[in-house]
Design a protein around this motif. Sequence first.
Motif, PDB file in Angstrom:
ATOM      1  N   GLN A  21      -5.395  37.596 -23.993  1.00  0.00           N
ATOM      2  CA  GLN A  21      -6.568  36.808 -23.951  1.00  0.00           C
ATOM      3  C   GLN A  21      -6.144  35.375 -24.494  1.00  0.00           C
ATOM      4  N   ALA A  22      -5.096  35.146 -25.341  1.00  0.00           N
ATOM      5  CA  ALA A  22      -4.734  33.769 -25.628  1.00  0.00           C
ATOM      6  C   ALA A  22      -4.059  33.219 -24.700  1.00  0.00           C
ATOM      7  N   ARG A  23      -3.222  33.492 -23.677  1.00  0.00           N
ATOM      8  CA  ARG A  23      -2.231  33.403 -22.797  1.00  0.00           C
ATOM      9  C   ARG A  23      -3.288  32.872 -21.612  1.00  0.00           C
ATOM     10  N   VAL A  24      -4.296  33.619 -21.322  1.00  0.00           N
ATOM     11  CA  VAL A  24      -5.274  33.210 -20.139  1.00  0.00           C
ATOM     12  C   VAL A  24      -6.206  32.064 -20.625  1.00  0.00           C
ATOM     13  N   ARG A  25      -6.668  32.232 -21.750  1.00  0.00           N
ATOM     14  CA  ARG A  25      -7.361  31.143 -22.325  1.00  0.00           C
ATOM     15  C   ARG A  25      -6.391  29.603 -22.226  1.00  0.00           C
ATOM     16  N   ALA A  26      -5.527  29.834 -23.025  1.00  0.00           N
ATOM     17  CA  ALA A  26      -4.596  28.693 -23.013  1.00  0.00           C
ATOM     18  C   ALA A  26      -4.115  28.209 -21.447  1.00  0.00           C
ATOM     19  N   PHE A  27      -4.119  28.920 -20.539  1.00  0.00           N
ATOM     20  CA  PHE A  27      -3.693  28.670 -19.178  1.00  0.00           C
ATOM     21  C   PHE A  27      -4.944  27.821 -18.654  1.00  0.00           C
ATOM     22  N   LEU A  28      -6.006  28.599 -18.838  1.00  0.00           N
ATOM     23  CA  LEU A  28      -7.402  28.023 -18.361  1.00  0.00           C
ATOM     24  C   LEU A  28      -7.716  26.566 -18.727  1.00  0.00           C
ATOM     25  N   ILE A  29      -7.758  26.495 -20.074  1.00  0.00           N
ATOM     26  CA  ILE A  29      -7.915  25.208 -20.804  1.00  0.00           C
ATOM     27  C   ILE A  29      -6.842  24.237 -20.304  1.00  0.00           C
ATOM     28  N   GLY A  30      -5.711  24.648 -20.360  1.00  0.00           N
ATOM     29  CA  GLY A  30      -4.750  23.682 -19.945  1.00  0.00           C
ATOM     30  C   GLY A  30      -4.796  23.069 -18.522  1.00  0.00           C
ATOM     31  N   GLY A  31      -5.346  23.832 -17.704  1.00  0.00           N
ATOM     32  CA  GLY A  31      -5.554  23.792 -16.485  1.00  0.00           C
ATOM     33  C   GLY A  31      -6.513  22.551 -16.061  1.00  0.00           C
ATOM     34  N   VAL A  32      -7.603  23.027 -16.709  1.00  0.00           N
ATOM     35  CA  VAL A  32      -8.787  22.282 -16.875  1.00  0.00           C
ATOM     36  C   VAL A  32      -8.393  20.747 -17.344  1.00  0.00           C
ATOM     37  N   ALA A  33      -8.004  20.788 -18.225  1.00  0.00           N
ATOM     38  CA  ALA A  33      -7.233  19.374 -18.942  1.00  0.00           C
ATOM     39  C   ALA A  33      -6.369  18.575 -18.097  1.00  0.00           C
ATOM     40  N   GLY A  34      -5.455  19.344 -17.379  1.00  0.00           N
ATOM     41  CA  GLY A  34      -4.812  18.723 -16.654  1.00  0.00           C
ATOM     42  C   GLY A  34      -5.160  18.257 -15.287  1.00  0.00           C
ATOM     43  N   LEU A  35      -6.230  18.885 -14.983  1.00  0.00           N
ATOM     44  CA  LEU A  35      -6.934  18.460 -13.531  1.00  0.00           C
ATOM     45  C   LEU A  35      -7.859  17.201 -14.087  1.00  0.00           C
ATOM     46  N   CYS A  36      -8.485  17.169 -15.100  1.00  0.00           N
ATOM     47  CA  CYS A  36      -9.195  15.850 -15.739  1.00  0.00           C
ATOM     48  C   CYS A  36      -8.486  14.852 -15.795  1.00  0.00           C
ATOM     49  N   ALA A  37      -7.286  14.913 -16.603  1.00  0.00           N
ATOM     50  CA  ALA A  37      -6.329  13.973 -16.763  1.00  0.00           C
ATOM     51  C   ALA A  37      -5.795  13.448 -15.681  1.00  0.00           C
ATOM     52  N   ALA A  38      -5.381  14.194 -14.757  1.00  0.00           N
ATOM     53  CA  ALA A  38      -4.956  13.895 -13.223  1.00  0.00           C
ATOM     54  C   ALA A  38      -5.787  13.091 -12.510  1.00  0.00           C
ATOM     55  N   ALA A  39      -7.109  13.173 -12.659  1.00  0.00           N
ATOM     56  CA  ALA A  39      -8.169  12.495 -11.810  1.00  0.00           C
ATOM     57  C   ALA A  39      -8.345  10.887 -12.225  1.00  0.00           C
ATOM     58  N   VAL A  40      -7.759  10.524 -13.454  1.00  0.00           N
ATOM     59  CA  VAL A  40      -8.041   9.466 -13.763  1.00  0.00           C
ATOM     60  C   VAL A  40      -7.049   8.518 -12.930  1.00  0.00           C
ATOM     61  N   PRO A  41      -5.661   8.764 -12.991  1.00  0.00           N
ATOM     62  CA  PRO A  41      -4.906   7.827 -11.982  1.00  0.00           C
ATOM     63  C   PRO A  41      -5.337   8.065 -10.590  1.00  0.00           C
ATOM     64  N   LEU A  42      -5.793   9.169 -10.114  1.00  0.00           N
ATOM     65  CA  LEU A  42      -6.116   9.398  -8.654  1.00  0.00           C
ATOM     66  C   LEU A  42      -7.268   8.531  -8.322  1.00  0.00           C
ATOM     67  N   VAL A  43      -8.168   8.436  -9.145  1.00  0.00           N
ATOM     68  CA  VAL A  43      -9.356   7.695  -8.987  1.00  0.00           C
ATOM     69  C   VAL A  43      -8.989   6.209  -9.060  1.00  0.00           C
ATOM     70  N   ALA A  44      -8.287   5.670 -10.065  1.00  0.00           N
ATOM     71  CA  ALA A  44      -7.631   4.308 -10.358  1.00  0.00           C
ATOM     72  C   ALA A  44      -6.950   3.911  -8.850  1.00  0.00           C
ATOM     73  N   GLY A  45      -6.287   4.823  -8.471  1.00  0.00           N
ATOM     74  CA  GLY A  45      -5.260   4.775  -7.033  1.00  0.00           C
ATOM     75  C   GLY A  45      -6.283   4.419  -5.761  1.00  0.00           C
ATOM     76  N   GLU A  93       0.676  -1.205  -0.243  1.00  0.00           N
ATOM     77  CA  GLU A  93      -0.056  -0.211   0.139  1.00  0.00           C
ATOM     78  C   GLU A  93       0.897   1.263  -0.066  1.00  0.00           C
ATOM     79  N   ALA A  94       1.992   1.335   0.791  1.00  0.00           N
ATOM     80  CA  ALA A  94       2.840   2.451   0.636  1.00  0.00           C
ATOM     81  C   ALA A  94       3.301   2.833  -0.625  1.00  0.00           C
ATOM     82  N   TRP A  95       3.646   1.785  -1.417  1.00  0.00           N
ATOM     83  CA  TRP A  95       4.393   2.054  -2.925  1.00  0.00           C
ATOM     84  C   TRP A  95       3.248   2.268  -3.668  1.00  0.00           C
ATOM     85  N   VAL A  96       1.940   1.675  -3.583  1.00  0.00           N
ATOM     86  CA  VAL A  96       0.695   2.068  -4.539  1.00  0.00           C
ATOM     87  C   VAL A  96       0.659   3.664  -4.172  1.00  0.00           C
ATOM     88  N   VAL A  97       0.643   4.127  -3.099  1.00  0.00           N
ATOM     89  CA  VAL A  97       0.482   5.338  -2.838  1.00  0.00           C
ATOM     90  C   VAL A  97       1.309   6.370  -3.420  1.00  0.00           C
TER      91      VAL A  97
END
Length: 194
Positions: free
Chosen positions: A139-163, A26-30
Amino acid sequence: MALRGPKVWLWRWRRNPLKRRADRVEAWVVLGVWALTVFVGVLAGTTVSRSVAEGLARERVEWRPLVARLAERAPGTASEDAHVSHAEQVWATARWTAADGSEHSGQLRVPAGSAAGAPVTVWTDPEGRQVTRPVTGSQARVRAFLIGGVAGLCAAAVPLVAGRALRGRLERRRIAQWDDEWSRFGPMWGRTTG
């Protein structure tokens, strides 16, 4: 309320004679889940952010303003002194010629009461099709940052939920092992030696 001792950092990796193999797994899984979550989130976020920024930069380079002419008088009335009220915008049909010479038409927002043939600005893509005004660099920098942040959070949720699911399975297995051990040794506690 339960009494708790001081928080001990890295307690999962400290030596302990009561630690079982399941605790070590479990320690290594975490650790693995957290490392994978951060890696996947950062990778997905930066990839998507870079892609969005490149797409918006391409739009700023390729999309061009053209002068279009109103095909008809715009609905509404002009204000006093024959000036058009810029506060009220209405939809009107306009026509323009693309860089390749092809004729196009579309609906544009124009001041109410604008005369037929009045010049208006229309943004077009390289094929001459009507598009919205491209976003600015900031505006492009803000939009890219926000969309990238949401995509990163959604992608990070997959291994977190699987773990979390894997840890839940390990926990159920550990409890089943405790039940087996208790059923074997629990009855012996009532006996006395003598």
